[in-house]
Enzyme design. Structure first.
Site, mmCIF file in Angstrom:
data_model
loop_
_atom_site.group_PDB
_atom_site.id
_atom_site.type_symbol
_atom_site.label_atom_id
_atom_site.label_comp_id
_atom_site.label_asym_id
_atom_site.label_seq_id
_atom_site.Cartn_x
_atom_site.Cartn_y
_atom_site.Cartn_z
ATOM 1 N N HIS A 100 -6.537 -2.012 9.254
ATOM 2 C CA HIS A 100 -7.036 -1.900 8.018
ATOM 3 C C HIS A 100 -8.726 -2.684 8.040
ATOM 4 O O HIS A 100 -9.572 -1.685 7.557
ATOM 5 C CB HIS A 100 -6.287 -2.372 6.703
ATOM 6 C CG HIS A 100 -5.095 -1.913 6.793
ATOM 7 N ND1 HIS A 100 -4.595 -1.101 5.749
ATOM 8 C CD2 HIS A 100 -3.903 -2.165 7.617
ATOM 9 C CE1 HIS A 100 -3.202 -0.757 5.861
ATOM 10 N NE2 HIS A 100 -2.721 -1.491 6.727
ATOM 11 N N ASP A 108 -8.927 -0.499 0.074
ATOM 12 C CA ASP A 108 -7.688 -0.197 0.757
ATOM 13 C C ASP A 108 -6.679 0.222 -0.280
ATOM 14 O O ASP A 108 -6.571 -0.611 -1.041
ATOM 15 C CB ASP A 108 -7.191 -1.189 1.838
ATOM 16 C CG ASP A 108 -5.945 -0.638 2.506
ATOM 17 O OD1 ASP A 108 -4.948 -0.483 2.247
ATOM 18 O OD2 ASP A 108 -6.471 -0.669 3.898
#
Length: 142
Positions: A16, A104
């Site tokens: 991520h 995210d």
């Protein structure tokens, strides 16, 4: 007119952090100011042209940060307050006002913080478009 200022907030895992860091570098290349928020444990690993900010992840020292359940619980309980404090300190210090939060989807609580503070948001999906499309179709697949 000041350059846009983006606050980038990845979920604290390699798959991520790296894609959002790459996007942050592209934004910097186009004149956007980027502040990249990361957990203190990941903070020491990053780079050039981006303001790096470490915040506690809410887990005590020595706790297992690979235990995803513990990490997610700690992040969702502790980081909203840290994020709000970070934005308010940044603005009080005279830094460029944060224009955008790019986060995210695993950090969904951050969108609520941004809305509360009047910051525009964008969600950054780190996986393939095919995977995202599949996820939206899970109810039909079931």
């Amino acid at each position: 007119m000041a350059a846009p200022h983006v606050l980038a907030l990845p979920f604290p895992a390699q798959g991520h952090v790296i894609p959002l860091m790459q996007l942050s570098h592209r934004l910097v290349e186009h004149g956007v100011e980027v502040t990249f928020v990361n957990t203190e444990a990941n903070h020491a690993l990053v780079l050039d042209g981006i303001h790096l900010v470490g915040v506690p992840d809410g887990l005590p020292d020595g706790d297992d940060r690979k235990d995803l359940g513990k990490l997610i619980d700690a992040l969702s309980r502790h980081m909203p307050g840290y994020l709000e404090e970070l934005v308010r300190r940044s603005e009080a210090s005279g830094d460029t006002r944060i224009s955008w939060l790019v986060a995210d989807p695993a950090m969904g609580w951050a969108f609520e913080v941004a809305r509360k503070l009047g910051i525009r948001v964008a969600c950054f999906w780190i996986a393939s478009a095919a995977f995202l499309a599949s996820m939206f179709r899970i109810p039909q697949l079931v």
